[in-house]
Design a protein around this motif. Structure first.
Motif, PDB file in Angstrom:
ATOM      1  N   SER A   5      40.188  39.647  99.202  1.00 29.67           N
ATOM      2  CA  SER A   5      40.893  38.567  98.890  1.00 29.67           C
ATOM      3  C   SER A   5      41.469  38.839  97.437  1.00 29.67           C
ATOM      4  CB  SER A   5      40.306  37.227  99.022  1.00 29.67           C
ATOM      5  OG  SER A   5      40.798  36.212  98.455  1.00 29.67           O
ATOM      6  N   PRO A   6      42.769  38.425  97.285  1.00 28.91           N
ATOM      7  CA  PRO A   6      43.518  38.212  95.702  1.00 28.91           C
ATOM      8  C   PRO A   6      42.895  37.305  94.981  1.00 28.91           C
ATOM      9  CG  PRO A   6      45.114  38.772  97.718  1.00 28.91           C
ATOM     10  CD  PRO A   6      43.717  38.406  98.426  1.00 28.91           C
ATOM     11  N   VAL A   7      42.416  36.170  95.699  1.00 28.08           N
ATOM     12  CA  VAL A   7      41.807  35.187  95.100  1.00 28.08           C
ATOM     13  C   VAL A   7      40.573  35.617  94.438  1.00 28.08           C
ATOM     14  CG1 VAL A   7      40.899  32.824  95.420  1.00 28.08           C
ATOM     15  CG2 VAL A   7      42.962  33.522  96.640  1.00 28.08           C
ATOM     16  N   VAL A   8      39.822  36.251  95.073  1.00 25.79           N
ATOM     17  CA  VAL A   8      38.474  36.727  94.255  1.00 25.79           C
ATOM     18  C   VAL A   8      38.989  37.704  93.290  1.00 25.79           C
ATOM     19  CG1 VAL A   8      36.185  38.047  94.753  1.00 25.79           C
ATOM     20  CG2 VAL A   8      37.040  36.341  96.302  1.00 25.79           C
ATOM     21  N   SER A   9      39.870  38.577  93.319  1.00 27.21           N
ATOM     22  CA  SER A   9      40.362  39.453  92.415  1.00 27.21           C
ATOM     23  C   SER A   9      40.642  38.827  91.309  1.00 27.21           C
ATOM     24  CB  SER A   9      41.131  40.522  92.743  1.00 27.21           C
ATOM     25  OG  SER A   9      40.819  41.132  93.914  1.00 27.21           O
ATOM     26  N   GLY A  10      41.565  37.591  91.338  1.00 30.70           N
ATOM     27  CA  GLY A  10      42.026  36.846  90.328  1.00 30.70           C
ATOM     28  C   GLY A  10      40.923  36.179  89.734  1.00 30.70           C
ATOM     29  N   ALA A  11      40.076  35.817  90.407  1.00 31.37           N
ATOM     30  CA  ALA A  11      38.757  34.896  89.553  1.00 31.37           C
ATOM     31  C   ALA A  11      38.175  36.134  88.629  1.00 31.37           C
ATOM     32  CB  ALA A  11      37.969  34.450  90.538  1.00 31.37           C
ATOM     33  N   GLY A  12      37.963  37.273  89.402  1.00 33.76           N
ATOM     34  CA  GLY A  12      37.186  38.313  88.288  1.00 33.76           C
ATOM     35  C   GLY A  12      38.290  38.818  87.093  1.00 33.76           C
ATOM     36  N   VAL A  13      39.307  38.561  87.081  1.00 31.82           N
ATOM     37  CA  VAL A  13      40.315  38.519  86.066  1.00 31.82           C
ATOM     38  C   VAL A  13      40.158  37.697  85.292  1.00 31.82           C
ATOM     39  CG1 VAL A  13      42.693  38.906  85.539  1.00 31.82           C
ATOM     40  CG2 VAL A  13      41.886  40.365  87.348  1.00 31.82           C
ATOM     41  N   ALA A  14      40.201  36.391  85.770  1.00 29.72           N
ATOM     42  CA  ALA A  14      39.771  35.275  84.721  1.00 29.72           C
ATOM     43  C   ALA A  14      38.489  35.274  84.052  1.00 29.72           C
ATOM     44  CB  ALA A  14      40.051  33.882  85.816  1.00 29.72           C
ATOM     45  N   VAL A  15      37.596  35.635  84.858  1.00 29.03           N
ATOM     46  CA  VAL A  15      36.179  35.675  84.102  1.00 29.03           C
ATOM     47  C   VAL A  15      36.364  36.978  82.907  1.00 29.03           C
ATOM     48  CG1 VAL A  15      33.858  36.682  84.208  1.00 29.03           C
ATOM     49  CG2 VAL A  15      34.947  35.257  85.941  1.00 29.03           C
ATOM     50  N   ALA A  16      37.125  37.962  83.212  1.00 23.25           N
ATOM     51  CA  ALA A  16      37.286  39.135  82.123  1.00 23.25           C
ATOM     52  C   ALA A  16      38.213  38.520  81.031  1.00 23.25           C
ATOM     53  CB  ALA A  16      37.929  40.420  82.736  1.00 23.25           C
TER      54      ALA A  16
ATOM     55  N   ARG B 222      43.966  44.953  76.468  1.00 23.79           N
ATOM     56  CA  ARG B 222      43.325  43.633  77.036  1.00 23.79           C
ATOM     57  C   ARG B 222      44.289  43.138  78.300  1.00 23.79           C
ATOM     58  NH1 ARG B 222      41.181  38.604  74.149  1.00 23.79           N
ATOM     59  NH2 ARG B 222      43.249  38.675  73.055  1.00 23.79           N
ATOM     60  N   TRP B 223      45.495  42.806  77.966  1.00 27.20           N
ATOM     61  CA  TRP B 223      46.306  42.214  78.701  1.00 27.20           C
ATOM     62  C   TRP B 223      46.979  43.055  79.856  1.00 27.20           C
ATOM     63  CZ3 TRP B 223      44.784  37.787  78.791  1.00 27.20           C
ATOM     64  CH2 TRP B 223      44.340  36.843  77.644  1.00 27.20           C
ATOM     65  N   PRO B 224      47.469  44.210  79.541  1.00 32.73           N
ATOM     66  CA  PRO B 224      47.878  45.063  80.422  1.00 32.73           C
ATOM     67  C   PRO B 224      46.796  45.533  81.469  1.00 32.73           C
ATOM     68  CG  PRO B 224      48.882  45.980  78.319  1.00 32.73           C
ATOM     69  CD  PRO B 224      47.797  44.733  78.065  1.00 32.73           C
ATOM     70  N   TYR B 225      45.455  45.859  81.166  1.00 26.65           N
ATOM     71  CA  TYR B 225      44.608  46.010  81.760  1.00 26.65           C
ATOM     72  C   TYR B 225      44.222  45.139  82.945  1.00 26.65           C
ATOM     73  CZ  TYR B 225      39.934  47.278  83.749  1.00 26.65           C
ATOM     74  OH  TYR B 225      38.905  47.352  84.632  1.00 26.65           O
ATOM     75  N   LEU B 226      44.151  43.840  82.413  1.00 22.47           N
ATOM     76  CA  LEU B 226      43.938  42.584  83.271  1.00 22.47           C
ATOM     77  C   LEU B 226      45.199  42.362  84.274  1.00 22.47           C
ATOM     78  CD1 LEU B 226      42.540  40.084  80.769  1.00 22.47           C
ATOM     79  CD2 LEU B 226      41.256  41.647  82.589  1.00 22.47           C
TER      80      LEU B 226
ATOM     81  N   PHE C 126      46.530  45.350  91.228  1.00 19.78           N
ATOM     82  CA  PHE C 126      45.530  46.093  92.338  1.00 19.78           C
ATOM     83  C   PHE C 126      44.909  45.137  93.403  1.00 19.78           C
ATOM     84  CE2 PHE C 126      41.602  48.075  93.473  1.00 19.78           C
ATOM     85  CZ  PHE C 126      42.162  49.096  94.157  1.00 19.78           C
ATOM     86  N   GLY C 127      44.485  44.105  93.071  1.00 21.03           N
ATOM     87  CA  GLY C 127      43.881  42.985  93.717  1.00 21.03           C
ATOM     88  C   GLY C 127      44.550  42.451  94.947  1.00 21.03           C
TER      89      GLY C 127
ATOM     90  N   LYS D 254      33.698  49.120  77.335  1.00 18.30           N
ATOM     91  CA  LYS D 254      33.298  49.832  78.462  1.00 18.30           C
ATOM     92  C   LYS D 254      32.794  48.909  79.504  1.00 18.30           C
ATOM     93  CE  LYS D 254      32.778  54.511  76.713  1.00 18.30           C
ATOM     94  NZ  LYS D 254      31.893  55.803  76.573  1.00 18.30           N
ATOM     95  N   LEU D 255      31.816  48.062  78.995  1.00 26.61           N
ATOM     96  CA  LEU D 255      31.264  47.229  80.048  1.00 26.61           C
ATOM     97  C   LEU D 255      32.350  46.105  80.490  1.00 26.61           C
ATOM     98  CD1 LEU D 255      28.875  45.776  81.396  1.00 26.61           C
ATOM     99  CD2 LEU D 255      28.512  44.411  79.257  1.00 26.61           C
ATOM    100  N   TRP D 256      33.002  45.648  79.335  1.00 23.24           N
ATOM    101  CA  TRP D 256      34.143  44.718  79.730  1.00 23.24           C
ATOM    102  C   TRP D 256      35.311  45.115  80.745  1.00 23.24           C
ATOM    103  CZ3 TRP D 256      39.722  44.674  78.929  1.00 23.24           C
ATOM    104  CH2 TRP D 256      40.295  43.857  79.228  1.00 23.24           C
ATOM    105  N   LEU D 257      35.500  46.535  80.837  1.00 22.05           N
ATOM    106  CA  LEU D 257      36.366  47.207  81.732  1.00 22.05           C
ATOM    107  C   LEU D 257      35.898  46.839  83.118  1.00 22.05           C
ATOM    108  CD1 LEU D 257      37.613  50.445  80.002  1.00 22.05           C
ATOM    109  CD2 LEU D 257      38.772  48.550  80.528  1.00 22.05           C
ATOM    110  N   ALA D 258      34.620  46.917  83.236  1.00 19.98           N
ATOM    111  CA  ALA D 258      33.795  46.686  84.821  1.00 19.98           C
ATOM    112  C   ALA D 258      33.716  45.277  84.980  1.00 19.98           C
ATOM    113  CB  ALA D 258      32.330  47.527  84.690  1.00 19.98           C
ATOM    114  N   VAL D 259      33.812  44.332  84.201  1.00 25.90           N
ATOM    115  CA  VAL D 259      33.582  42.876  84.522  1.00 25.90           C
ATOM    116  C   VAL D 259      34.232  42.598  85.828  1.00 25.90           C
ATOM    117  CG1 VAL D 259      33.936  40.839  83.781  1.00 25.90           C
ATOM    118  CG2 VAL D 259      32.897  42.300  82.459  1.00 25.90           C
ATOM    119  N   PRO D 260      35.661  42.730  85.892  1.00 22.31           N
ATOM    120  CA  PRO D 260      36.156  42.066  87.058  1.00 22.31           C
ATOM    121  C   PRO D 260      35.843  42.696  88.346  1.00 22.31           C
ATOM    122  CG  PRO D 260      38.098  43.086  85.484  1.00 22.31           C
ATOM    123  CD  PRO D 260      36.724  43.520  84.858  1.00 22.31           C
TER     124      PRO D 260
END
Length: 128
Positions: free
Chosen positions: A45-56, A75-79, A85-86, A12-18
Motif C-alpha cells: 500500500s502507498p499509504v503504508v509507504s507514506g507513513a514510513g516516510v512520515a516517520v523518517a 534528506r528530502w530527495p531520499y524521502l 517507490f512506494g 545509515k540507520l535513518w536510511l532504513a527507517v521507512p
C-alpha cells in the motif's frame, strides 16, 4: 512536547527507517490475514509507504549528519524517492506468509530497541 533521543541516530540507520516501519506494518497485516483466514496476499500500500516516510521525516532532526549539506540535499530527495517507490509498487501483492515471516521479526526488533532506549534514557530524561 516531543523529546529527542539522548544519542543521535546514524544516517545509515535513518536510511532504513521507512523500510523497517513498512515491513513491520506489512507483517502485522500479513499475520492478521493468516489468523483470520481473510486473505492470502497483502498488497503493498502507498499509504503504508507514506507513513514510513512520515516517520523518517519526523525522526530526521535527530540524525547525526556528517555534513550540513546532507540535511537538505540528502534528506528530502531520499524521502521523496522512497515515497515515489512506494507509489510505484502499490499494486504488487505479496503472500501473507512472506510478509509475516519478514515483518514480525522486524516489529519485535523495533519494539525491543524502543524498550532498551527507554530504559537507558529514563533517569536522564525530563520529558512530559
Amino acid at each position: 512536547m516531543f523529546c529527542t533521543a539522548e544519542r543521535p541516530m546514524s544516517p545509515k540507520l535513518w536510511l532504513a527507517v521507512p523500510f523497517l516501519f513498512s515491513a513491520a506494518v506489512f507483517g502485522l497485516m500479513g499475520s492478521a490475514g493468516l489468523i483470520t483466514a481473510s486473505w492470502t496476499t497483502v498488497p503493498l500500500s502507498p499509504v503504508v509507504s507514506g507513513a514510513g516516510v512520515a516517520v523518517a521525516a519526523a525522526v530526521s532532526s535527530g540524525v547525526r549528519w556528517r555534513h550540513s549539506w546532507q540535511r537538505i540535499w540528502l534528506r528530502w530527495p531520499y524521502l521523496a524517492a522512497v515515497l515515489a517507490f512506494g507509489v510505484f509498487v502499490g499494486a504488487v501483492e505479496i503472500p501473507a506468509l512472506a510478509t509475516t515471516v519478514v515483518g514480525l521479526p522486524v516489529l519485535l526488533g523495533l519494539v525491543f530497541q524502543c524498550l532498551v532506549q527507554n530504559d537507558e534514557s529514563a533517569p536522564a530524561s525530563d520529558c512530559r
